[in-house]
Design an enzyme around this catalytic site. Structure first.
Site: not given
Length: 301
Positions: A7, A10, A102, A181, A185, A199
């Protein structure tokens, strides 16, 4: 040590740039064109006004043979299926695989993998892909890792080899690590995406903050959080520390890409069903995000 990174978004570019300073890295890209660009230009990492170039070998994913000491999977949850299929075909050689996605919706997928050691992680860095070989490091943090299946020895050996300015932290329990996390999220990503705000706005605007509290309360009930006050404070702290950042889900919608809402809110909705609980706020946020994906044409990407 040889490390493969599957991958080149980013996170993949960010990890390849830093890890290449300490170990031998090969990054595997979705397209042959991106591999050509990385091999030509290297990976350019911007942190503020400073730019550093890393010469990293790049190959298309079709050429991955699973022979690195550790392979890091940085693609998003909805892109995992073909990679897991490839891992299954390379089961004799593909071991010590670290998944960095995530949410927690992908854990069921990982159960089918026969590789000896499967690890999972949670990233606290902020990064933005500028082009096929350039990434901006917008927020420095840590990467938490834990064993999902197998032996912790190889994971700890990997952590020891990592550069000091890009720390990895070992956790004994993968579920509790990912849970923290997930909560952050599940609150921040959907609300910032639907409101189209950074945010920090979630805690700066009292009306938005009221919704943050309501959504969090429903999440805490579904997950049976023991230290609810601590988890809520983590949500507030992340909003504060990343006040000028746009969440990954918001950036996905802005770019017309699918989001990871299934791995985040979809997981919570399924947990609520198992417990025979209602989840009206989470369900509404899920449907609105899926609706925006369809309106924006993301489902065609």
């Amino acid at each position: 040590m040889k490390v493969g990174i599957i991958g080149a978004g980013s996170i993949g570019l960010l990890f390849a740039s830093y890890l290449n300073r300490a170990v031998e890295v090969t990054i595997y890209t979705r397209t042959a064109e991106q591999a050509v660009e990385i091999n030509k230009h290297g990976i350019l990492l911007y942190k503020g006004e400073i730019c550093k170039k890393s010469s990293v070998r790049a190959l298309p994913i079709s050429q991955w043979e699973g022979d690195e000491n550790v392979t890091i999977i940085t693609v998003k949850q909805y892109q995992l299926e073909p990679i897991i299929d490839k891992i299954s075909n390379l089961s004799a050689s593909a071991n010590n695989i670290l998944f960095l996605q995530n949410g927690m919706g992908h854990l069921k997928q990982l159960e089918s993998i026969q590789s000896e050691n499967i690890f999972v992680g949670s990233i606290e860095h902020g990064a933005a892909k500028e082009n096929n070989f350039t990434v901006s490091h917008n927020g420095a943090g840590i990467t938490k890792v834990a064993v999902f299946k197998g032996n912790e020895g190889k994971l700890k050996e990997f952590i020891t080899a990592m550069p000091d300015d890009f720390p990895f932290v070992f956790h004994e329990n993968f579920y509790s690590m990912l849970l923290g996390k997930l909560v952050v999220n599940a609150v921040i990503n959907p609300l910032t995406s639907l409101l189209s705000v950074k945010n920090g706005a979630l805690i700066e605007n009292p009306y938005y903050f009221n919704e943050v509290q309501k959504v969090y309360s429903e999440i805490a009930s579904i997950l049976l959080l023991e230290d609810s006050a601590w988890h809520f404070e983590q949500v507030v702290q992340v909003c504060r520390k990343t006040a000028d950042n746009r969440s990954s889900m918001l950036k996905d919608l802005e770019a017309g890409r699918p989001t990871e809402v299934d791995a985040i809110l979809g997981y919570l909705i399924n947990e609520a069903k198992i417990q025979h609980k209602e989840a009206p706020l989470i369900s509404q946020l899920f449907n609105l995000i899926k609706g925006k994906e369809q309106v924006d044409g993301s489902e065609l990407v």
